[in-house]
Write a protein that holds these residues in place. Structure first.
Motif, short mmCIF file in Angstrom:
data_model
loop_
_atom_site.label_atom_id
_atom_site.label_comp_id
_atom_site.label_asym_id
_atom_site.label_seq_id
_atom_site.Cartn_x
_atom_site.Cartn_y
_atom_site.Cartn_z
N PRO A 107 0.76 -1.32 0.00
CA PRO A 107 0.00 -0.09 -0.07
C PRO A 107 0.88 1.20 0.07
N SER A 108 2.07 1.25 0.68
CA SER A 108 2.74 2.52 0.65
C SER A 108 3.73 2.76 -0.57
N ALA A 109 3.62 1.70 -1.48
CA ALA A 109 4.39 2.11 -2.84
C ALA A 109 3.60 2.84 -3.71
N GLN A 110 4.17 3.65 -4.35
CA GLN A 110 3.57 4.39 -5.80
C GLN A 110 4.12 3.77 -7.16
N VAL A 111 2.77 3.18 -7.64
CA VAL A 111 3.12 2.66 -9.01
C VAL A 111 2.20 3.56 -9.96
N ASP A 112 2.58 4.04 -10.99
CA ASP A 112 1.91 4.92 -11.75
C ASP A 112 1.02 3.97 -12.67
N GLU A 113 -0.26 4.47 -13.06
CA GLU A 113 -1.26 3.74 -13.67
C GLU A 113 -0.81 3.22 -14.99
N THR A 114 0.15 4.21 -15.71
CA THR A 114 0.76 3.59 -16.95
C THR A 114 1.90 2.81 -16.92
N ALA A 115 2.40 2.38 -15.93
CA ALA A 115 3.42 1.20 -15.57
C ALA A 115 2.92 -0.07 -15.99
N GLU A 116 3.99 -1.10 -16.58
CA GLU A 116 3.45 -2.23 -16.70
C GLU A 116 4.19 -3.15 -15.73
N ALA B 253 8.22 1.78 -2.44
CA ALA B 253 8.91 1.92 -3.89
C ALA B 253 8.28 2.80 -4.71
N GLN B 254 8.93 3.39 -5.80
CA GLN B 254 8.18 4.25 -6.66
C GLN B 254 8.70 3.76 -8.28
N ILE B 255 7.38 3.38 -8.72
CA ILE B 255 7.47 3.06 -10.32
C ILE B 255 6.92 4.20 -11.21
N ARG B 256 7.79 4.58 -11.95
CA ARG B 256 7.27 5.71 -12.71
C ARG B 256 6.51 5.61 -14.15
N GLU B 257 6.17 6.63 -14.91
CA GLU B 257 5.34 6.40 -15.68
C GLU B 257 6.09 5.60 -17.00
N GLY B 258 5.00 4.88 -17.59
CA GLY B 258 5.47 3.95 -18.78
C GLY B 258 6.71 2.85 -18.20
N ALA B 259 7.27 2.63 -17.06
CA ALA B 259 8.07 1.75 -17.03
C ALA B 259 7.46 0.30 -17.15
N VAL C 291 12.19 3.26 -9.82
CA VAL C 291 12.39 2.87 -11.16
C VAL C 291 11.85 4.14 -12.11
N GLY C 292 12.57 4.58 -12.73
CA GLY C 292 12.21 5.87 -13.51
C GLY C 292 11.48 5.68 -14.79
N THR C 293 10.76 6.64 -15.35
CA THR C 293 9.97 6.76 -16.56
C THR C 293 10.49 5.98 -17.66
N GLY C 294 9.85 5.11 -18.02
CA GLY C 294 10.15 4.36 -19.23
C GLY C 294 11.07 3.18 -19.27
N VAL C 295 11.62 3.34 -17.99
CA VAL C 295 12.67 2.15 -17.74
C VAL C 295 12.04 0.76 -18.04
N ARG C 296 13.01 -0.09 -18.83
CA ARG C 296 12.62 -1.37 -19.36
C ARG C 296 13.43 -2.55 -18.39
N MET C 297 12.74 -3.44 -17.83
CA MET C 297 13.45 -4.60 -16.91
C MET C 297 12.80 -6.01 -17.70
N LEU D 235 18.42 3.05 -7.17
CA LEU D 235 17.72 3.95 -8.00
C LEU D 235 18.06 3.71 -9.32
N VAL D 236 17.32 3.53 -10.10
CA VAL D 236 17.43 3.27 -11.62
C VAL D 236 16.61 4.18 -12.47
N TYR D 237 17.48 5.26 -12.89
CA TYR D 237 16.93 6.20 -13.79
C TYR D 237 16.95 5.98 -15.22
N GLU D 238 15.75 6.45 -15.64
CA GLU D 238 15.57 6.35 -17.18
C GLU D 238 16.71 7.08 -18.07
N PRO D 239 17.06 6.49 -19.16
CA PRO D 239 16.19 5.32 -19.96
C PRO D 239 17.12 4.01 -19.79
#
Length: 198
Positions: A7-16, A27-33, A47-53, A64-68
């Motif tokens: 519940p305390s994590a932040q996951v953007d709705e556009t993250a997969e 933890a924080q998962i940004r847009e488009g990750a 996990v930064g915007t658009g990062v691919r794992m 800290l895993v910054y985009e791209p």
């Protein structure tokens, strides 16, 4: 939902987020990750915007895993590791105006399948980390790391080879250029500074 998010994590709705993955507290998962299946994102990791794992990656606490950035399958990122994204960081431009997102060009760190980045290491983008390589804890990586290489220090330098098990390889007696994993017995061949599996 076939993954777990605290519940305390932040996951953007556009993250997969792939099936069987876990995102832990703060933890924080940004847009488009995009995270593959079976990934573990530790407490306070970013996990930064658009990062691919890829699949089965582990980001330990406060990594800290910054985009791209791009991570292959089975990549391990130790606690408090930083993957940078700006080769010439500045808060302001030459006239003293604060820089914004469009005022600089992001460069990334690419980590190939099976590689491990030790605790508190820093990978200074742009840099590529080879398959099944191992970056020792506290290292500062400023240049590309070959497949299966063991690197350590500031700046990081190659000090040996590791196999898929992550154990330092030993050169076989009487067989120059042939390396063996003491744990699995797997053999590797070195030619012109490149290590390949036998």
């Amino acid at each position: 939902m076939n993954y777990r998010v605290q519940p305390s994590a932040q996951v953007d709705e556009t993250a997969e987020i792939g099936a069987g993955s876990s995102v832990w507290d703060l933890a924080q998962i940004r847009e488009g990750a995009r995270l593959g299946e079976g990934c573990v994102i530790g407490r306070g990791a970013y996990v930064g915007t658009g990062v691919r794992m890829g699949d089965n990656c582990k980001l330990q606490n406060y990594a800290l895993v910054y985009e791209p950035a791009e991570l292959g399958d089975g990549v391990f990122i130790g606690p408090a590791v930083v993957l940078t994204n700006d080769h010439n960081p500045r808060s302001v431009d030459p006239e003293g105006r604060q820089k914004r997102g469009g005022d600089w060009e992001a460069v990334g760190v690419a980590i190939a399948d099976g590689a491990s980045i030790g605790a508190r290491s820093v990978c200074v983008a742009p840099v590529a980390i080879g398959r099944w390589s191992l970056v020792a804890a506290g290292a500062v990586v400023t240049r590309d790391v070959p497949d299966f290489a063991l690197v350590a220090g500031v700046p990081a330098r190659q000090i040996g080879w590791v196999g898929r098990a992550g154990v330092r390889l030993a050169e076989r007696a009487g067989e120059p250029g042939v390396w063996e994993c003491p744990q699995t017995g797997a053999l590797y061949e070195e030619k012109d500074g490149v290590l390949t599996e036998r």
